[in-house]
Design a protein around this motif. Structure first.
Motif, PDB file in Angstrom:
ATOM      1  N   ASP A   1      -6.394 -12.545 -10.234  1.00  0.00           N
ATOM      2  CA  ASP A   1      -5.781 -11.928  -9.049  1.00  0.00           C
ATOM      3  C   ASP A   1      -5.776 -10.406  -9.181  1.00  0.00           C
ATOM      4  OD1 ASP A   1      -5.304 -14.349  -7.894  1.00  0.00           O
ATOM      5  OD2 ASP A   1      -3.127 -14.341  -8.163  1.00  0.00           O
ATOM      6  N   ALA A   2      -6.040  -9.718  -8.059  1.00  0.00           N
ATOM      7  CA  ALA A   2      -5.970  -8.256  -8.036  1.00  0.00           C
ATOM      8  C   ALA A   2      -4.502  -7.836  -8.034  1.00  0.00           C
ATOM      9  CB  ALA A   2      -6.682  -7.718  -6.808  1.00  0.00           C
ATOM     10  N   ILE A   3      -4.104  -7.009  -9.005  1.00  0.00           N
ATOM     11  CA  ILE A   3      -2.698  -6.616  -9.147  1.00  0.00           C
ATOM     12  C   ILE A   3      -2.475  -5.155  -8.787  1.00  0.00           C
ATOM     13  CG2 ILE A   3      -0.690  -6.614 -10.665  1.00  0.00           C
ATOM     14  CD1 ILE A   3      -1.892  -9.377 -10.186  1.00  0.00           C
ATOM     15  N   PHE A   4      -3.309  -4.262  -9.302  1.00  0.00           N
ATOM     16  CA  PHE A   4      -3.145  -2.825  -9.037  1.00  0.00           C
ATOM     17  C   PHE A   4      -4.460  -2.234  -8.538  1.00  0.00           C
ATOM     18  CE2 PHE A   4      -0.179  -3.803 -12.496  1.00  0.00           C
ATOM     19  CZ  PHE A   4       1.018  -3.331 -11.963  1.00  0.00           C
TER      20      PHE A   4
ATOM     21  N   ASN B   1       0.831  -1.206   0.000  1.00  0.00           N
ATOM     22  CA  ASN B   1       0.000   0.000   0.000  1.00  0.00           C
ATOM     23  C   ASN B   1       0.860   1.249   0.000  1.00  0.00           C
ATOM     24  OD1 ASN B   1      -2.839  -0.558   0.008  1.00  0.00           O
ATOM     25  ND2 ASN B   1      -2.644  -1.399   2.068  1.00  0.00           N
ATOM     26  N   ALA B   2       0.562   2.190  -0.879  1.00  0.00           N
ATOM     27  CA  ALA B   2       1.128   3.524  -0.733  1.00  0.00           C
ATOM     28  C   ALA B   2       0.593   4.102   0.568  1.00  0.00           C
ATOM     29  CB  ALA B   2       0.715   4.408  -1.910  1.00  0.00           C
TER      30      ALA B   2
ATOM     31  N   SER C   1       4.137   1.601  -6.306  1.00  0.00           N
ATOM     32  CA  SER C   1       2.970   2.050  -5.564  1.00  0.00           C
ATOM     33  C   SER C   1       3.109   3.537  -5.255  1.00  0.00           C
ATOM     34  CB  SER C   1       2.862   1.258  -4.256  1.00  0.00           C
ATOM     35  OG  SER C   1       1.680   1.559  -3.572  1.00  0.00           O
ATOM     36  N   GLY C   2       2.034   4.279  -5.495  1.00  0.00           N
ATOM     37  CA  GLY C   2       2.041   5.722  -5.295  1.00  0.00           C
ATOM     38  C   GLY C   2       2.229   6.516  -6.574  1.00  0.00           C
ATOM     39  N   ALA C   3       2.591   5.837  -7.656  1.00  0.00           N
ATOM     40  CA  ALA C   3       2.868   6.531  -8.916  1.00  0.00           C
ATOM     41  C   ALA C   3       1.581   6.996  -9.595  1.00  0.00           C
ATOM     42  CB  ALA C   3       3.632   5.607  -9.864  1.00  0.00           C
TER      43      ALA C   3
END
Length: 328
Positions: free
Chosen positions: A315-318, A155-156, A270-272
């Motif tokens: 599957d959840a990726i982003f 997680n960001a 993450s956060g981008a």
């Protein structure tokens, strides 16, 4: 801002009395091991000589979420938890059982964050939730609870708060994590119990389980400092000249899922912020025959990345934002 102040000359908690101006650690006995060895959770209490709000800071509700524990550890080790006024109660590890084995759950197989407010005669996790809810939580004016992403999901740094929680949204703006995510309270969660008791709570998410990330810990620590300053509880020697984040409010978001099974090669952090059509990752098979490119379907911020090396179809990726509120 909530003006209620539960600090009094004597704080009576877990059968002990803690006067103003006193530092005290109380061991909260929750159960015994098979060997009859007591399992105790240290409750670290710091009281100013001046009455004021009571802030309860917790982590490790899931035993494998080390990064949250590190945030609270730094709050204590840097003496941020010694208030200018009021009381700060720190519990770095709520789920000691899971922390010992690096497991998310209690020994009874239950997720502690799904059994609140608990039951006096229920399972081990439910009994602990009941004791916590009835013996510790009533003393709090404000709660800060630190988590990480589950499993391999990073997680960001973000605050999660319900959209109808005006006080929570105000405090999230003060905490100033990189992201604030509008998120419903889950039934049985610590956050939902606080909401029912009208106790403002901020849930911080950052990093992933069984991992310690320095940048995430700093975001959490700085957020605590901002909140304590806002409440008039911060000692004057702590400088607030820390990185001034732009807090991005995410009002809607969605998950991008794998369309194929295979080896996952992440291309963004993450956060981008990404644009529509940007390459996010590739999925390949082990034999060099297949290569699938995952692309962003909209412009948005990536607030969670599944860093697993191998994934299955679906599957959840982003986790990506699809709508934003005003920046703060």
């Amino acid at each position: 801002m909530v003006n209620s102040e539960k600090s009094s000359d004597i704080l009576e908690i877990l059968g002990e009395q803690v006067p103003l101006g006193v530092s005290k650690t109380i061991n909260f006995n929750i159960a015994n091991l098979y060997t009859s060895t007591k399992v105790e959770i240290p409750i670290i209490i710091e009281r100013s000589k001046e009455p004021g709000p009571v802030v309860l800071i917790t982590a490790g509700i899931h035993g494998d979420e080390v990064n949250g524990v590190e945030v609270v550890r730094q709050v204590i080790s840097k003496k941020v938890n010694k208030p200018y006024k009021g009381t700060i109660i720190c519990i770095p590890v709520l789920n000691v059982f899971g922390f010992l084995t690096m497991n998310r759950y209690f020994p009874d197989g239950r997720d502690l964050n799904r059994v609140f407010p608990g039951s006096k005669n229920g399972s081990l996790a439910s009994r602990f939730a009941y004791q916590f809810t009835n013996e510790i939580l009533p003393h709090a004016d404000y709660c800060l609870d630190f988590h990480t992403g589950g499993g391999s999901r990073f997680n960001a740094p973000q605050i999660r708060v319900a959209s109808d929680n005006k006080t929570g949204l105000e405090l999230a703006t003060v905490f100033k994590a990189p992201f604030t995510l509008l998120s419903k309270n889950l039934e049985g969660s610590y956050r939902a119990t606080c909401a029912k008791k009208n106790i403002p709570i901020l849930l911080f998410e950052g990093g992933k389980s069984q991992n310690n990330n320095k940048e995430v810990a700093i975001e959490g620590l700085h957020g605590v400092i901002r909140i304590l300053d806002y409440l008039g509880m911060l000692q004057p020697e702590f400088s607030l000249h820390i990185s001034e984040n732009i807090n991005i409010l995410i009002t809607k978001s969605t998950w991008i899922r794998a369309k194929f099974s295979g080896l996952l090669h992440i291309k963004v952090a993450s956060g981008a912020k990404v644009l529509k059509g940007d390459r996010l990752a590739t999925i390949t098979d082990p034999y060099g025959k297949m290569r699938h490119v995952m692309k962003a379907q909209n412009e948005g911020y990536i607030i969670n990345v599944n860093e697993a090396p191998i994934v299955y179809k679906g599957d959840a990726i982003f986790h990506i934002s699809t709508a934003l509120g005003d920046e703060n």
